[in-house]
Write a protein that holds these residues in place. Structure first.
Motif, PDB file in Angstrom:
ATOM      1  N   ASP A 222      25.450  30.464   3.768  1.00 41.33           N
ATOM      2  CA  ASP A 222      24.443  29.459   3.420  1.00 41.33           C
ATOM      3  C   ASP A 222      23.065  29.821   3.942  1.00 41.33           C
ATOM      4  O   ASP A 222      22.501  29.137   4.801  1.00 41.33           O
ATOM      5  N   VAL A 223      22.525  30.901   3.406  1.00 44.95           N
ATOM      6  CA  VAL A 223      21.152  31.313   3.692  1.00 44.95           C
ATOM      7  C   VAL A 223      20.543  31.767   2.370  1.00 44.95           C
ATOM      8  O   VAL A 223      21.156  32.555   1.642  1.00 44.95           O
ATOM      9  N   GLY A 224      19.375  31.249   2.056  1.00 42.38           N
ATOM     10  CA  GLY A 224      18.695  31.627   0.817  1.00 42.38           C
ATOM     11  C   GLY A 224      17.217  31.316   0.919  1.00 42.38           C
ATOM     12  O   GLY A 224      16.701  31.042   2.009  1.00 42.38           O
ATOM     13  N   THR A 225      16.545  31.328  -0.211  1.00 42.96           N
ATOM     14  CA  THR A 225      15.093  31.137  -0.192  1.00 42.96           C
ATOM     15  C   THR A 225      14.685  29.721   0.192  1.00 42.96           C
ATOM     16  O   THR A 225      13.505  29.472   0.440  1.00 42.96           O
ATOM     17  N   PHE A 226      15.651  28.790   0.259  1.00 43.41           N
ATOM     18  CA  PHE A 226      15.341  27.471   0.824  1.00 43.41           C
ATOM     19  C   PHE A 226      14.801  27.601   2.237  1.00 43.41           C
ATOM     20  O   PHE A 226      14.037  26.746   2.698  1.00 43.41           O
ATOM     21  N   GLU A 227      15.219  28.656   2.937  1.00 37.43           N
ATOM     22  CA  GLU A 227      14.747  28.879   4.305  1.00 37.43           C
ATOM     23  C   GLU A 227      13.221  29.015   4.336  1.00 37.43           C
ATOM     24  O   GLU A 227      12.559  28.534   5.263  1.00 37.43           O
ATOM     25  N   VAL A 228      12.670  29.681   3.336  1.00 37.09           N
ATOM     26  CA  VAL A 228      11.214  29.838   3.245  1.00 37.09           C
ATOM     27  C   VAL A 228      10.557  28.484   3.031  1.00 37.09           C
ATOM     28  O   VAL A 228       9.543  28.145   3.660  1.00 37.09           O
ATOM     29  N   GLU A 229      11.152  27.696   2.152  1.00 36.19           N
ATOM     30  CA  GLU A 229      10.594  26.375   1.862  1.00 36.19           C
ATOM     31  C   GLU A 229      10.663  25.468   3.093  1.00 36.19           C
ATOM     32  O   GLU A 229       9.710  24.725   3.374  1.00 36.19           O
ATOM     33  N   ASP A 230      11.775  25.519   3.800  1.00 36.44           N
ATOM     34  CA  ASP A 230      11.911  24.697   5.006  1.00 36.44           C
ATOM     35  C   ASP A 230      10.888  25.109   6.074  1.00 36.44           C
ATOM     36  O   ASP A 230      10.345  24.259   6.795  1.00 36.44           O
ATOM     37  N   TYR A 231      10.633  26.411   6.174  1.00 36.53           N
ATOM     38  CA  TYR A 231       9.642  26.897   7.136  1.00 36.53           C
ATOM     39  C   TYR A 231       8.263  26.340   6.809  1.00 36.53           C
ATOM     40  O   TYR A 231       7.533  25.866   7.698  1.00 36.53           O
ATOM     41  N   ILE A 232       7.896  26.383   5.531  1.00 33.85           N
ATOM     42  CA  ILE A 232       6.592  25.857   5.112  1.00 33.85           C
ATOM     43  C   ILE A 232       6.522  24.347   5.347  1.00 33.85           C
ATOM     44  O   ILE A 232       5.511  23.821   5.835  1.00 33.85           O
ATOM     45  N   ARG A 233       7.600  23.668   5.023  1.00 33.96           N
ATOM     46  CA  ARG A 233       7.642  22.207   5.215  1.00 33.96           C
ATOM     47  C   ARG A 233       7.479  21.850   6.695  1.00 33.96           C
ATOM     48  O   ARG A 233       6.713  20.939   7.048  1.00 33.96           O
ATOM     49  N   ASN A 234       8.172  22.557   7.561  1.00 32.29           N
ATOM     50  CA  ASN A 234       8.071  22.294   9.002  1.00 32.29           C
ATOM     51  C   ASN A 234       6.691  22.656   9.547  1.00 32.29           C
ATOM     52  O   ASN A 234       6.167  21.976  10.447  1.00 32.29           O
ATOM     53  N   TYR A 235       6.105  23.719   9.005  1.00 34.21           N
ATOM     54  CA  TYR A 235       4.755  24.126   9.411  1.00 34.21           C
ATOM     55  C   TYR A 235       3.753  23.005   9.131  1.00 34.21           C
ATOM     56  O   TYR A 235       2.927  22.659   9.990  1.00 34.21           O
ATOM     57  N   PHE A 236       3.842  22.415   7.939  1.00 35.06           N
ATOM     58  CA  PHE A 236       2.908  21.338   7.597  1.00 35.06           C
ATOM     59  C   PHE A 236       3.175  20.084   8.418  1.00 35.06           C
ATOM     60  O   PHE A 236       2.231  19.403   8.834  1.00 35.06           O
TER      61      PHE A 236
END
Length: 358
Positions: A222-236
């Motif tokens: 369970d690792v995919g490009t959602f990880e990138v989206e979650d990183y951006i979401r947490n950054y904001f």
């Protein structure tokens, strides 16, 4: 039989048909909230065909009609849904996405249909029968609002095939379709299929006319490009105290910028940092699953939309993102459904068809 091969990705729907036409659109769905000015500004369609950036569909089932925005158009609304959890079969939006892809690729076709779909390796055993049943029982019509509103298309399948993802990508890569992978016979090869929510990995050996799999090293994690989206979401959330929705994240990844209170924020470095962290997670999982055998591989093949995003990080002398990686699963599925299907033709037709739909 006319074939529609569909990949219901967690972030993009990809599909191809027997005429070598293909479509791709984001896996977003929202209820249609039409306003009087939509038609004035041409938001529903274009004179050249159906605009994939402005999909507005009308589903007709059991005497009831429902309207939806699909793909990028859905991200403009406040009720956008990124529809999939672990089980795609029972997600309400699955029917909308399957119908939209099928409707787009069956224009002018009135005969029987064979649909091919895939599931992540880790979900395949538990969900393949459910997905096949869902697709077999599907029976509705779809209209595309706008200039083609009278062009109603039937969505009902006479034959259904479900395959494990990763395997269909391997079929695409391994068949004689003009792809030179320079794979050594009797050597171990790895395949990594990066999707939105999951990554499928295979380890196999090419023999004379057959492929041998090391099944213990063929898994889903369970690792995919959602990880990138979650990183951006947490950054904001941390820096600006602002919670971004799925549509806003999609826009940032597409444009690498975000406007906040009129100020343009360059998101390039944030995206790159997020992708580096994703590669690290994938690398950790590959080491866990493949172990010491990983260093003995003659070649590692990367497929899927995530592989395209991460190309600069994962390629090396012995590691390559294959050509047409994002469509690898649907093209392999089409070949399994019809051995007369030729991927090189599909690739030749691709640019022309996408242009005609823009």
């Amino acid at each position: 039989m006319f074939v529609i091969s569909i990949d219901l990705g967690y972030r993009y729907v990809k599909a191809v048909n027997s005429r070598y036409e293909r479509v791709m659109f984001p896996s977003f769905v929202s209820l249609a909230e039409t306003q009087g000015l939509d038609g004035v500004f041409g938001s529903a369609g274009t004179s050249r065909g159906i605009n994939l950036k402005k999909l507005h569909v009308i589903l007709n089932e059991y005497g009831k009609s429902e309207e939806y925005f699909v793909g990028e158009r859905a991200t403009w609304t406040d009720n956008v849904v990124a529809p999939f959890g672990d089980n795609k079969v029972w997600a309400k939006a699955t029917k909308v996405l399957v119908a939209t892809a099928t409707g787009l690729l069956t224009h002018g076709h009135e005969g029987s249909l064979h649909v091919v779909a895939g599931l992540p390796l880790g979900f395949f055993t538990d969900q393949k029968e459910e997905l096949a049943k869902f697709l077999k029982e599907l029976d509705l019509t779809i209209n595309f609002a706008g200039d083609l509103v009278t062009n109603r298309r039937r969505v009902s399948f006479d034959k259904v095939s479900v395959y494990p993802q990763g395997y269909t990508a391997l079929v695409f890569a391994n068949e004689d379709n003009g792809i030179d992978l320079d794979l050594e016979k009797e050597s171990w090869v790895g395949l990594v299929d990066i999707g939105g929510k999951t990554t499928d990995v295979l380890m196999f050996k090419l023999g004379d006319g057959e492929i041998d799999f090391d099944t213990k090293k063929c898994q889903t994690f369970d690792v995919g490009t959602f990880e990138v989206e979650d990183y951006i979401r947490n950054y904001f959330q941390t820096k600006y105290k602002r919670r971004l929705d799925d549509g806003e994240i999609y826009g940032i990844l597409k444009t690498k910028r975000y406007f906040l209170d009129g100020k343009k924020l360059d998101m390039t470095e944030v995206i790159e940092e997020a992708r580096k962290k994703l590669v690290e997670k994938i690398d950790e999982n590959l080491n866990r699953i493949w172990g010491r055998t990983r260093r003995a591989l003659s070649r590692t093949l990367w497929v899927g939309g995530g592989a395209v995003d991460l190309k600069e990080y994962v390629e090396s002398d012995t590691s390559m993102v294959i050509d047409d990686a994002q469509f690898a699963n649907v093209l392999g599925g089409a070949y399994l459904a019809d051995s007369n299907f030729r991927v090189e033709k599909a690739k030749a037709y691709a640019k022309m068809h996408v242009a005609s739909m823009a």
